[in-house]
Design an enzyme around this catalytic site. Structure first.
Site: not given
Ligand code: AMP
Ligand code: ZN
Ligand code: ZN
Length: 423
Positions: A41, A76-77, A162, A198, A202, A245-246, A356
């Site tokens: 990530d 986004k993720t 998860y 990731d 952040h 993912d980004h 991101h």
């Molecule tokens: P973002 O907020 O876009 O930076 O997302 C990254 C965060 O998404 C990671 O640090 C995890 O805590 C969470 N994450 C990633 N995969 C999963 C998943 N399959 N289910 C729930 N949370 C997730």
């Molecule tokens: Zn991500």
């Molecule tokens: Zn992130």
């Protein structure tokens, strides 16, 4: 020969063990096509050159490396992971953001709301593990967005809810255990997910020591995976795909825009805000007023309606996409009024951070892509690859009939050892 071995085995358990090992070795060499799809990530495309990552670089040098992996919008993720495994743009798979409002369900989806994450009503399209299972090919997901929901009534044979506290080593070792299973139980389509890079991005920004350390840690886990595969003679039998993912843009909290002060929220039926994006569902007749106010008050953002959304975003055709979308410019963030004081009083207010979600063509949003294994070209460098194009590639390797998707099949011969004419 067999008699000799058997007779010797009566006298030497070592020889017996050796015979077993040879048989197993042979079995391993006869692995069915197997893909390990890894997501690191937030691994920005240039991290491999900026920071020490000997194992990732080894795989990239021996195998294939793309200039970058271009994410879908929004960067986004959840939208991107699900585009990777479905080959669909978010407007077509329905995971339009990490947090979604669906006006038809009148419900909210967030990564943290387990009963929605596990509810298939949010997840459109067909993720590759479902494609596999529906065609009698076993899949195992060690975490992946979507893997917890029975999509088309189907889940991977092996999957877990998860839990970010599960160590990366346990994730890798479990994948090795899956591969050691007898043929009838061994998954051929496997995912692995790592969040550390990731999180460091952040917290401290893409140029930080913390990102360098997180990348080194993940590189070490990849090294462990490679060693385990090598010890079993599998490294050249398994296709490994390493994706992000980004990317990550450096942000500075002083460069913020207070989103609640940028327009009259009475004009909105509902709004979902993140640091990079504001999704505003307008009350009847209010779209133009909201746009006018946001354009006047957000000097470092772009404001779009479904009419003015750039076509290249592929981000209009879904009820979950709001009437008005504000996208911060990379380097800038939205802040909420009620959090402003806390943010500014934080002793770490001035620390560099990362974000991101921005325009998916921005250089900082691009991710890494490395592939290594029997199906991929060797010692190859290719141009940019798009997130939606990899579903077809995995399906091709596993000899699966792909579901309808937005990917360009011409990418298959760009990455794989196949003749273009054969496609
Ligand atoms: P973002 O907020 O876009 O930076 O997302 C990254 C965060 O998404 C990671 O640090 C995890 O805590 C969470 N994450 C990633 N995969 C999963 C998943 N399959 N289910 C729930 N949370 C997730
Ligand atoms: Zn991500
Ligand atoms: Zn992130």
């Amino acid at each position: 020969m067999a008699t000799t071995v058997l007779t010797s085995a009566l006298f030497s358990s070592n020889i017996y063990a050796q015979t077993n090992a040879n048989e197993q070795q042979q079995q391993w060499h006869e692995l069915e096509p197997t893909v390990i799809l890894i997501s690191i990530d937030g691994a920005r495309h240039d991290y491999l050159d900026r920071y020490a990552a000997p194992n990732l670089n080894r795989l990239a040098n021996e195998g294939l490396r793309a200039e970058h992996l271009q994410p879908v919008f929004p960067t986004k993720t959840f939208p991107n992971h699900y585009s990777l495994v479905t080959g669909l743009h978010p407007q077509n798979h329905g995971i339009t953001e990490n947090s979604i409002y669906d006006p038809n369900f009148d419900a909210i989806f967030r990564m943290s709301i387990t009963h929605e994450v596990t509810n298939p009503r949010w997840w459109g399209g067909e993720p590759i593990w479902v494609t596999a299972e529906l065609q009698d090919t076993i899949a195992g997901t060690f975490f992946f967005p979507g893997s917890e929901a029975p999509i088309k009534d189907t889940q991977a044979t092996y999957w877990f809810p998860y839990d970010g506290s599960v160590s990366n080593r346990e994730r890798v070792d479990t994948v090795i255990e899956w591969l050691e299973k007898p043929q009838a139980e061994r998954p051929q389509m496997i995912t692995l997910y790592f969040s550390d890079v990731d999180s460091a991005g952040h917290g401290y920004g893409p140029g930080s020591r913390e990102v360098a350390q997180a990348l080194r840690n993940i590189d070490n886990e990849i090294g462990h995976l490679v060693t385990q595969l090598e010890q079993r003679g599998w490294l050249d039998s398994v296709d490994i795909m390493i994706t992000a993912d980004h990317g990550m843009a450096r942000v500075d909290q002083t460069k913020h825009m207070v989103i609640d002060q940028a327009y009259d929220s009475e004009r909105a039926e509902r709004a979902l805000y993140s640091r990079e994006l504001a999704h505003i569902f307008a009350k009847d007749g209010e779209i133009a007023n909201i746009v006018a106010e946001l354009e006047a008050n957000l000097p470092h953002a772009q404001v779009f309606t479904k009419e003015t959304m750039p076509a290249r975003f592929h981000y209009t055709d879904n009820d979950r996409i709001a009437d008005v979308l504000a996208v911060a410019n990379p380097g800038w963030i939205f802040a909420r009024e009620f959090r402003l004081e806390d943010m500014q009083n934080d002793p770490e207010y001035f620390r560099p951070r990362g974000s991101h979600g921005y325009d998916n063509e921005h250089p900082d949003m691009q991710g890494i892509f490395i592939a290594h294994g029997p199906s991929f070209k060797q010692n190859a460098e290719v141009g940019p690859v798009k997130m939606v194009d990899l579903y077809n590639v995995v399906a091709h390797i596993l000899a699966l009939e792909p579901a309808a998707n937005d990917g360009n099949p011409a990418v298959i011969p760009m990455l794989l050892n196949v003749e273009p004419e054969a496609e």
